[in-house]
Design a protein around this motif. Sequence first.
Motif, PDB file in Angstrom:
ATOM      1  N   ASP A   1      -8.257   5.490   1.282  1.00 55.06           N
ATOM      2  CA  ASP A   1      -8.716   4.284   0.587  1.00 55.06           C
ATOM      3  C   ASP A   1      -9.647   4.618  -0.576  1.00 55.06           C
ATOM      4  O   ASP A   1      -9.585   3.986  -1.632  1.00 55.06           O
ATOM      5  CB  ASP A   1      -9.423   3.334   1.554  1.00 55.06           C
ATOM      6  CG  ASP A   1      -8.453   2.676   2.534  1.00 55.06           C
ATOM      7  OD1 ASP A   1      -7.227   2.904   2.408  1.00 55.06           O
ATOM      8  OD2 ASP A   1      -8.923   1.937   3.423  1.00 55.06           O
TER       9      ASP A   1
ATOM     10  N   ASP B   1      -4.517   1.259  -5.867  1.00 53.08           N
ATOM     11  CA  ASP B   1      -5.167  -0.048  -5.852  1.00 53.08           C
ATOM     12  C   ASP B   1      -5.337  -0.605  -7.263  1.00 53.08           C
ATOM     13  O   ASP B   1      -5.222  -1.819  -7.491  1.00 53.08           O
ATOM     14  CB  ASP B   1      -6.524   0.030  -5.154  1.00 53.08           C
ATOM     15  CG  ASP B   1      -6.389   0.087  -3.632  1.00 53.08           C
ATOM     16  OD1 ASP B   1      -5.263  -0.085  -3.131  1.00 53.08           O
ATOM     17  OD2 ASP B   1      -7.408   0.296  -2.951  1.00 53.08           O
TER      18      ASP B   1
ATOM     19  N   THR C   1       0.834  -1.205   0.000  1.00 51.62           N
ATOM     20  CA  THR C   1       0.000   0.000   0.000  1.00 51.62           C
ATOM     21  C   THR C   1       0.865   1.249   0.000  1.00 51.62           C
ATOM     22  O   THR C   1       0.679   2.166  -0.817  1.00 51.62           O
ATOM     23  CB  THR C   1      -0.932   0.002   1.228  1.00 51.62           C
ATOM     24  OG1 THR C   1      -1.741  -1.175   1.205  1.00 51.62           O
ATOM     25  CG2 THR C   1      -1.826   1.239   1.228  1.00 51.62           C
TER      26      THR C   1
ATOM     27  N   ALA D   1      -6.231   5.212   6.280  1.00 51.90           N
ATOM     28  CA  ALA D   1      -7.453   4.624   5.717  1.00 51.90           C
ATOM     29  C   ALA D   1      -8.313   5.674   5.033  1.00 51.90           C
ATOM     30  O   ALA D   1      -9.145   5.339   4.179  1.00 51.90           O
ATOM     31  CB  ALA D   1      -8.246   3.926   6.816  1.00 51.90           C
TER      32      ALA D   1
END
Length: 590
Positions: free
Chosen positions: A477, A486, A443, A474
Amino acid sequence: MPSAFRTGTTLVVRICDRWEPREWFALSADPFYRDPEWGRDADLKPSKEGKGTMTQRYSDLAAELDARFPDGYAPGGVSVDDIVQLRLQNTFDTHLDIARAMAKVMRADMAAYDADPSRFTQSLGCWSGFHAQQMIKAVKRLRGTTKGAYVYLSGWMVAGLRNRFGHQPDQSMHEKTAVVDLIEEIYVSLRQADEVAVNDLFKDLKAARETGDAAAEKAAIAALDGFETHVVPIIADIDAGFGNEHATYLLAKAMIQAGACCLQIENQVSDAKQCGHQDGKVTVPREDFIEKLRACRLAFEELGVPDGVIVARTDSLGAGLTQKIPVSQQPGDLASEYIKWLKTEPVDAANPLLDGEVAIKVGGQLVRPVRLANGLFAFKEGSGRARVIEDCIANLTEGGADLLWIETDTPNVKEIASMVAAIRKVVPNAKLTYNNSPSFNWTLNLRKQVRAEWIAEGRIKADAYPDGTALMSASLDDDPLGLEADARLARFQADISAEAGVFHNLITLPTFHLTAKSMDELSRGYFGPDRMKAYVNTVQREEIRRGVSAVRHQHEVGSDLGDAFKEMVSGERALKAGGHGNTMNQFAAE
């Protein structure tokens, strides 16, 4: 030059710099191999020396045995169909047969990749036979085939989880035989998956015959004829060889006899071996490593596995030390090319050579290699990339390796592609196995890459996002940066295979981390307020809904196999476990 070409009904494949004819095998297109001219079962036909492997068919065996026993029974009243079933369940005679067959699978896959780089292969590292079995079953449920899926056997996990000395670091601190034992165990588990699946197909066949359903009987026979084994290639980690070249050869033989068709060996010093993602790595001169590659090749050849695959791993990118200075015979040889990267100091009147010190001549000048208190010699800072490229070229051209492994410190497609491009200037079809390592913070690395690129392109200002570990938040995200990172994660393996020559993508330690996470998740709920609800919600209900066969745990470990054999030899007298009172019947519809 292509790696294979078709002529008439023959596929001519390039193997170890020689062209060999292979029977062309047509396979219907599937979600993984879109080109029907390539199939992993090619070249796995029954041989004259013994029965075949995954292409053994019910129809052929039934015809063979019917000819021997026209009344349908062998001496003692043994049914021909029972013999056929046991023959089909026994997909390989020995594990050495597995090594021979799976080596051909890998060669066919490598040729397919050369023709189309989107056909890369994958594996997950497994530290037990059950992990490997469940992985391959999941692949089969997902794709309808095991094509392109291998098992990786990690020395790290053997050291950490299969070690009689306890949980130990990846420093060759486990018994040599532990690796051999795990290869054997994995193939026992994969073969048992075959037995259970074939037994289920025979139950369908028998049920169809008992009811007189000709269509169902035909479908059951077609399923048996088309059955694909759960046995797949293993890429087995032999670390740095566990000793000298002879020790490497002896261990390689044992691993191949256990079923390994592919050995992965690294260029570190055996008695100073470190995990590829730790500091303090010490490499050996290239001649020393090539001798170990030869030892592996001789083991394959001695055991009749000419298609055996060797993965030559270089740790030079992160290794700043060497144990010894090789002897150079002439300018430009392997030794001199290794020596030129040593960190040195000039020897002159102001810096004279002292007693006990070592000096060498480089470029006509006498220099002192920098030596640490432990006697190890240091390389020049920043020389790792150049040494990797030279290692890889030597391993392919001098050592006869089939695949490369470059251990990197971050997952960066462009960095790896640039090294491969340099290697391919000398060896055009060089291919890699790449470690998609859990040692990387994926990540953080991918978000850093996106942030840096966007700043360089002027899309964002430097202060638009935090730098460093704050990028793990987070809150990112669902942010454009997090979503782009991602998206790159999702296509990372496809990108690195297309751009950097990666034939095989693996994750070394996934089942180590998965087991830790899963046990933590279940334990937090079970020993907390949820009790049984935690087990049902996190385990059983998901097994049922996903179609995980292990939910019927008695069936998974062969209870029905036992019943089937009892019926074969005892008929109506058989005492079976799978009757009305078996609680596994609660899952029969799942």
